[in-house]
Design an enzyme around this catalytic site. Structure first.
Site, short mmCIF file in Angstrom:
data_model
loop_
_atom_site.label_atom_id
_atom_site.label_comp_id
_atom_site.label_asym_id
_atom_site.label_seq_id
_atom_site.Cartn_x
_atom_site.Cartn_y
_atom_site.Cartn_z
CG ASP A 125 26.42 43.20 2.30
OD1 ASP A 125 25.79 43.90 2.89
OD2 ASP A 125 26.17 41.94 2.51
CG HIS A 183 27.13 42.26 -2.93
ND1 HIS A 183 25.80 41.77 -3.30
CD2 HIS A 183 27.76 41.49 -1.90
CE1 HIS A 183 25.82 40.58 -2.38
NE2 HIS A 183 26.92 40.52 -1.61
#
Length: 496
Positions: free
Chosen positions: A72, A233
């Site tokens: 992400d 991430h």
């Protein structure tokens, strides 16, 4: 040449320097100014993505052992390191990107797609219920209009940079379960992907340590059942963001995470269990030239899938600009007659032009030509205003100005597979044509456009077959020269 539809006079002028030709995609339809449109994302998604129920997906559907690695908040400067690890392991993943970060790192977004990973929608600005977030609020509790705007802008950002319409979505912070959100995703055919396993790499300190890396590995490989979706991430996207937040722990942990799932017999897949897209070959690099630093000399460059890379003749440093997307063809010229080069792209029969060699949306949008034509531009009559032209087979059609009617001049020169160039070869203020054949034979004519025998008295040269050839005023002397671009620098070709 068929008649053109009516058109009002335009500010669009193009003085110099496109190394277009056989390398360019099919381009340009009849002359007419059209407004810049921002829409189309939901329709585009509906045309390319499978139907979505809008319901939240927590694990990979199906049976057997499988795992979906998801990242992400990118792309960021850390994403290339993540991609390097994935490539070294022969593993693909899914990247939930924000539109803002795609605009900041278009090359990285294109690499994600080129290497066969899934690129997915993570909103435009990553709204959260924290001070400074615009808009502020938990994403799935925002008004429908705000959610719609975030979804569609992010889809457009991904599509415009990579040419891919994302088919999966994840909400900021995993907030994506409201009835409004589910309905919007269903309408846009966006799969609603949450996660099964949270690596908690987002809470690690700025700077990797053995303990931090171990914690990420442990969290990312614990629980989740036989078909987990793992949250990682490669960037940071919050209102209190450092856009290049440290993701060194994630990068260091990733090989161990992959090895752990491989040892357990997991197959790496997408969150919805569909096949990964095929890796895309690198987009062709088209040679271009423009005076990007304002010193009166053209700077050599290359265009590829919306990325412009020039080498400044003044500083010797690269100048990188993003304008356009995959499948576009480049155009360069002094569009508004102010003596400065602007950049533009041709896309499915429409020219999207900027008045300077800088990133940003199109300032002038013009329809010209038809599919299969190759666009070019130049100051054909020496009046200081550049106007468009197009190549169709062996014939080049040139317009005196943007107005109703047929092209003002038609000229035959070269073969149908030749690259066509425009330049002021003799310094008289008028651009004329040149062609480069696939075998490297070059013909440049000083005959004014419209001459019945342009090859009469033409000058010739030979360049290596397949060489990158561009035309430009490399020395600021008021005349263009043909050059082969080698190692980013122009090597002028002598014409005889």
């Amino acid at each position: 040449m068929p008649p053109r539809p009516p058109c009002s006079p335009s500010r669009t002028t193009a003085r110099r320097r496109t190394a277009a030709g056989g390398l360019l995609a099919a381009l340009v339809a009849a002359v007419a100014l059209v407004p810049v449109s921002a829409g189309g994302a939901p329709a585009a998604a509906a045309a390319t993505c499978p139907a979505s129920s809008g319901e939240v997906l927590h694990g990979v559907p199906g049976s057997g052992r499988a795992v979906a690695l998801t990242f992400d908040d990118g792309p960021s400067t850390w994403t290339p390191q993540v991609l390097d690890v994935l490539r070294s392991k022969g593993v693909r993943a899914t990247f939930f990107v924000t539109g803002d970060h795609v605009a900041r790192h278009p090359d990285v977004a294109r690499r994600i797609v080129a290497e066969g990973h899934v690129i997915a929608n993570h909103t435009q600005t990553h709204p959260q219920d924290v001070p400074g977030s615009v808009p502020r609020g938990r994403f799935d509790q925002l008004p429908a209009s705000a959610q719609r705007d975030q979804l569609d802008r992010a889809t457009r950002a991904v599509r415009d940079v990579t040419g891919v319409v994302p088919c999966l979505f994840r909400g900021p912070g995993g907030h994506q379960s409201s009835a409004t959100t589910r309905a919007l995703l269903r309408e846009r055919r966006l799969g609603n992907v949450h996660w099964t396993v949270d690596s908690r790499d987002w809470e690690q300190p700025a700077g990797p340590s053995r303990g931090a890396v171990d914690a990420v590995v442990r969290a990312a490989t614990t629980g989740g059942g036989s078909r987990p979706v793992v949250l990682l991430h490669d960037g940071q996207a919050t209102a209190r963001q450092d856009p290049e937040a440290h993701r060194g722990s994630t990068v260091a942990a990733l090989p161990r995470i992959i090895d752990a799932y491989t040892a357990r017999g997991h197959r790496f897949t997408t969150p919805d269990g569909r096949p990964f897209p095929s890796p895309r070959p690198a987009a062709p690099e088209v040679p271009v030239a423009a005076d990007v630093d304002g010193d009166g000399r053209d700077d050599p460059g290359l265009f590829s899938a919306g990325r412009w890379s020039f080498l400044s003749s003044r500083t010797g440093l690269p100048v990188l600009v993003s304008h356009g997307t995959a499948g576009d063809a480049p155009l360069v010229g002094d569009w508004d007659g102010d003596g400065r080069d602007g950049i533009g792209v041709a896309r499915r029969g429409v020219l999207h032009l900027r008045q300077t060699a800088t990133a940003g949306p199109a300032q002038v949008v013009v329809r010209y030509g038809s599919p299969g034509d190759v666009p070019l531009a130049g100051d054909w009559d020496g009046d200081g205003r550049d106007t468009p032209g197009l190549r169709r087979g062996t014939r080049t059609f040139l317009a005196r100005e943007l107005r109703t009617g047929t092209s003002s001049w038609v000229q035959d020169l070269g073969g149908s597979r030749d690259q066509v160039l425009a330049g002021d070869w003799d310094g008289d203020g008028r651009d004329t044509l040149g062609v480069v054949a696939p075998d490297g034979r070059v013909v440049v004519t000083d005959s004014p456009v419209g001459s019945p025998s342009p090859a009469t008295g033409a000058r010739r040269a030979t360049v290596p077959a397949g060489a990158r050839v561009a035309a430009g005023d490399w020395h600021g002397q008021g005349r263009d020269a043909l050059a082969v671009l080698a190692a980013g620098r122009p090597q002028v070709v002598a014409l005889r």
